[in-house]
Design a protein around this motif. Sequence first.
Motif, short mmCIF file in Angstrom:
data_model
loop_
_atom_site.label_atom_id
_atom_site.label_comp_id
_atom_site.label_asym_id
_atom_site.label_seq_id
_atom_site.Cartn_x
_atom_site.Cartn_y
_atom_site.Cartn_z
N VAL A 1 -7.21 45.17 33.64
CA VAL A 1 -8.76 45.36 33.81
C VAL A 1 -9.35 46.22 32.73
N VAL B 1 -10.55 40.81 31.86
CA VAL B 1 -9.46 40.53 32.72
C VAL B 1 -8.46 39.83 32.34
N GLU C 1 -12.20 45.14 43.57
CA GLU C 1 -12.14 43.70 43.88
C GLU C 1 -10.73 43.16 43.07
N THR C 2 -10.07 44.02 42.28
CA THR C 2 -8.67 43.51 41.64
C THR C 2 -7.72 43.56 43.10
N LEU D 1 -4.82 34.91 37.88
CA LEU D 1 -6.15 35.34 38.15
C LEU D 1 -6.95 34.92 37.25
N HIS E 1 -4.22 38.53 33.23
CA HIS E 1 -3.24 38.55 33.92
C HIS E 1 -1.82 38.00 33.19
N LEU F 1 -15.31 40.75 40.53
CA LEU F 1 -14.49 41.35 39.58
C LEU F 1 -15.12 41.22 38.17
N VAL G 1 -1.82 42.88 36.18
CA VAL G 1 -3.30 42.58 36.07
C VAL G 1 -4.05 43.80 34.88
N SER H 1 -8.38 40.58 45.02
CA SER H 1 -7.88 39.30 44.29
C SER H 1 -6.37 39.11 44.46
#
Length: 592
Positions: A586, A573, A485-486, A539, A575, A566, A584, A489
């Motif tokens: 995570v 998360v 999902e990262t 993000l 960014h 995400l 990014v 995105s």
Amino acid sequence: MSKPADEAIHYEPDDRCGPLVALGVGIQGVMLVLATIVLIVAVTARAGGQDDSYVAWAVFSALIIAGGLTALQAARFWRLGAGHILIMGPTPNYVAVSVLALAAGGPGLLASLTVAAGIFYLALSMWLPLLRRLLTPIVSGTVMMLIAATVLPIALDRVQDVPESAPAATGPVVALVTLVAVVVLSLRASGSWRIWSPLIAIGTGCLAAVMFGAVEVSPIGDAAWVGLPDGGFGGLDLTFDADFWSLLPAFVVVALVGTVKNIGDCIAIQQVSWRRPRVTDFRLVQGSLNTNGIGIMLSGLAGTPPTSVYSSSSPSLIHLTGVAARSVGYAIGAFMVVLALLPKVGAALLAIPSPVMGAYLLTAIGVLFVSGMQTLVAGGLDRGKSLTVGIAFSLGIGLDTQTIGADLLGDRWGPLIDNGMLVGAVAAVLMSQFTERTSRRGRARLEVELRMSAVTQIDEFLRGFASRIGWDDAAAQRLCSAGEETLMSLLDQDGGRLSSDSDDSDGSSRDNPKLIVVARQSGASVEMEFLAVLEEENLEDRLAHLHEESHSAAGLEDGEISLRLLRHYASSVHHQKFYGLDIVTVQVTAAG
């Protein structure tokens, strides 16, 4: 539900406020830092054995440079400026190394070392995304504490610097009165009184000094109302002898720590300047650092102690007035330049007795030491980090009072080892890097092209990493889902241009940016870093927006679905946007 707005902010950075408001708040901003600028320069110059001519020149140059750079910080010109109010001036960070330079080679040597430190600082700004793992909270916090401990003897020496005709108790009594006034006002003053508390405390100390006959007022009467100082600086020392090379590492270390500290300053001012909290824009952080680097270089060319951002002054001014408009930064800069052209004002401030200066500097040292401790605690202190801090700080304090280096290498190169701040910083860096590099089991790295087909490689990479650290299938699946999902995105940020894997018309594959994925184990969680070259929106801002707004499932766009997934898989998360690079971070926990 949306984040509550800070109604105390009347003018945000982008707002236009009236000229009278900007001028009024600008005057208050100058009052916050004027005494500090003059005292830091005077203490540094006099502790380094310089005469009044140099002191007057250094104060004049410091005010001009601080004014110009404060105005530039408020602007956004190319890659310069933070776009917020950031008041600048000489700071205690460079006092100890500047005194050593002045004592060893005078203003010329200080100037050369300061220019070199400015060049290094600018390089750090450009390499900022790559130095995040070197500039750890452990390293920066330890060095900030060492800087405070190194400056402490200089401040205490000023307490005994009184006229020979004054009673023996003059220095300690005047310093104690000043210190008590500073503490009482700092703890109890509120509202507009906080603006004036530094000047009130200094005035109280000066009044005590007058009672002992320890204040010389004749220089104030002799000074002109308007004019320029009569020289005082002979230019840079370009001989680059052993004194230069032995002191350069110490200046580099202070610049290194100053970079970390200034990052925090710019992040803090972005948080307090808006009614609704925003995610930190690291492009503005880099713009602030670039401006700081130019300020250090200009200080060197002018022969005055290095100029940098004042950490607490700008947030305090905004909290007290509710005005964060950029025009205030322009007004503060203009007032500083005007004051620099009024020698009588400078003479009045330079007439402040040394015990008062020393006591005032003690408070700044205390704040710097506590700031270092807060940095350490914020970064987390486990057994290994605590041992690193303890050994590095002990080495730094212990060697700073010894002559081991001089005994081994002689007086020319011995200061490299006898400089406790340098030794402590090197020890902290080496131990921190040793701890990270020897944790091979908990770290892995993958480099791929930023395109949709990379999802297979990333999935295999993360499953292998999860297996190596002993995670079960459910945890590994959650980690892989967060990674996928990262990637989605990031591709969505680029407007879909990189989502397709189709070739160009000539049959060759399109040139896509590189994506670096780094996975690290941290206790019961895994931290993934995705480093890519993107220049679009943040993000983290978009995730916050999704948290604030309620949408029906049917109304969600593809990018919003990916972001929601995400947020579901990841515990956090973050960014960070730099010029030319997005990072990014995570975090995924092993437990569901």
